[in-house]
Design an enzyme around this catalytic site. Structure first.
Site, PDB file in Angstrom:
ATOM      1  N   ASN A  49       9.134  -0.051  -3.686  1.00  0.00           N
ATOM      2  CA  ASN A  49       9.536  -1.191  -2.859  1.00  0.00           C
ATOM      3  C   ASN A  49      11.033  -1.115  -2.559  1.00  0.00           C
ATOM      4  O   ASN A  49      11.829  -0.634  -3.370  1.00  0.00           O
ATOM      5  CB  ASN A  49       9.153  -2.525  -3.503  1.00  0.00           C
ATOM      6  CG  ASN A  49       9.603  -2.678  -4.931  1.00  0.00           C
ATOM      7  OD1 ASN A  49       9.755  -1.704  -5.657  1.00  0.00           O
ATOM      8  ND2 ASN A  49       9.808  -3.908  -5.355  1.00  0.00           N
ATOM      9  N   GLU A  62       3.661   0.255  -1.543  1.00  0.00           N
ATOM     10  CA  GLU A  62       2.516   0.843  -0.838  1.00  0.00           C
ATOM     11  C   GLU A  62       2.899   1.209   0.592  1.00  0.00           C
ATOM     12  O   GLU A  62       2.422   2.202   1.148  1.00  0.00           O
ATOM     13  CB  GLU A  62       1.346  -0.149  -0.818  1.00  0.00           C
ATOM     14  CG  GLU A  62       0.777  -0.487  -2.190  1.00  0.00           C
ATOM     15  CD  GLU A  62       1.464  -1.680  -2.848  1.00  0.00           C
ATOM     16  OE1 GLU A  62       2.654  -1.934  -2.570  1.00  0.00           O
ATOM     17  OE2 GLU A  62       0.791  -2.367  -3.643  1.00  0.00           O
TER      18      GLU A  62
HETATM   19  N1  THU Z   1       5.664  -5.644  -4.150  1.00  0.00           N
HETATM   20  C1  THU Z   1       5.193  -4.386  -3.924  1.00  0.00           C
HETATM   21  O1  THU Z   1       5.962  -3.439  -3.772  1.00  0.00           O
HETATM   22  N2  THU Z   1       3.856  -4.208  -3.865  1.00  0.00           N
HETATM   23  C2  THU Z   1       2.927  -5.193  -4.039  1.00  0.00           C
HETATM   24  O2  THU Z   1       1.738  -4.948  -3.887  1.00  0.00           O
HETATM   25  C3  THU Z   1       3.361  -6.534  -4.442  1.00  0.00           C
HETATM   26  C4  THU Z   1       4.819  -6.807  -4.333  1.00  0.00           C
HETATM   27  C5  THU Z   1       7.116  -5.847  -4.203  1.00  0.00           C
HETATM   28  C6  THU Z   1       7.687  -6.585  -3.034  1.00  0.00           C
HETATM   29  C7  THU Z   1       8.976  -7.123  -3.621  1.00  0.00           C
HETATM   30  O3  THU Z   1       9.979  -6.128  -3.486  1.00  0.00           O
HETATM   31  C8  THU Z   1       8.656  -7.300  -5.087  1.00  0.00           C
HETATM   32  O4  THU Z   1       7.463  -6.584  -5.356  1.00  0.00           O
HETATM   33  C9  THU Z   1       8.460  -8.748  -5.515  1.00  0.00           C
HETATM   34  O5  THU Z   1       7.520  -9.364  -4.715  1.00  0.00           O
END
Ligand code: THU
Length: 138
Positions: A49, A62
């Protein structure tokens, strides 16, 4: 690698997701996430992320992995692993379920992980019932 669904091949995908998670840019949520996608011919595309100060403009692990997958030539997705530092068995958010469903078949395996490996494996198709079908746009 001591759990039934955690085969050597799938465990390697978990490790790729974990390595990607180490590169997360999550200074605002402090919630690092890693994802890895494997194609039928054995390629692996991983991502983390990435957050920015304009919060809604950041994106999920993802999504980064899917970007690498598309730029790498795409192909049939056989399995996906997702891992988060602060929660075991993370499941992809709704938007990422839609994104993954548009590139992977309903029978693709989705591995939900903790810090040691795969905790549970589900079918991607079970994660987004009644999702938007974009076929009409083609
Ligand atoms: N996040 C992801 O990378 N994937 C997910 O499926 C759920 C949430 C990240 C987005 C954000 O940077 C952090 O987790 C908190 O929501």
């Amino acid at each position: 690698m001591d759990r039934p669904s955690d085969t050597a091949v799938s465990h390697h995908l978990f490790e790729a997701a974990t390595a990607a998670m180490a590169k997360a840019h999550a200074p605002y949520s402090r919630f690092p996430v890693g994802a890895a996608i494997r194609t039928a011919d054995g390629r692996i595309y991983a991502g983390a992320n990435i957050e920015i100060a304009s919060y809604p403009e950041g994106w999920c692990a993802e999504t980064t992995a899917l970007g690498h997958y598309v730029m790498g030539g795409g192909g049939q997705i056989t399995e996906i692993a997702v891992v988060a530092e602060r929660i075991a068995r993370i499941t992809p958010c709704g938007g990422c379920r839609q994104r993954l469903a548009e590139f992977a078949g309903a029978d693709a395996k989705l591995h939900l992980c903790d810090e040691k490996g795969i905790v549970e494996t589900v079918q991607l198709g079970d994660m987004l019932p009644y999702g938007f079908q974009g076929d009409i746009l083609r």
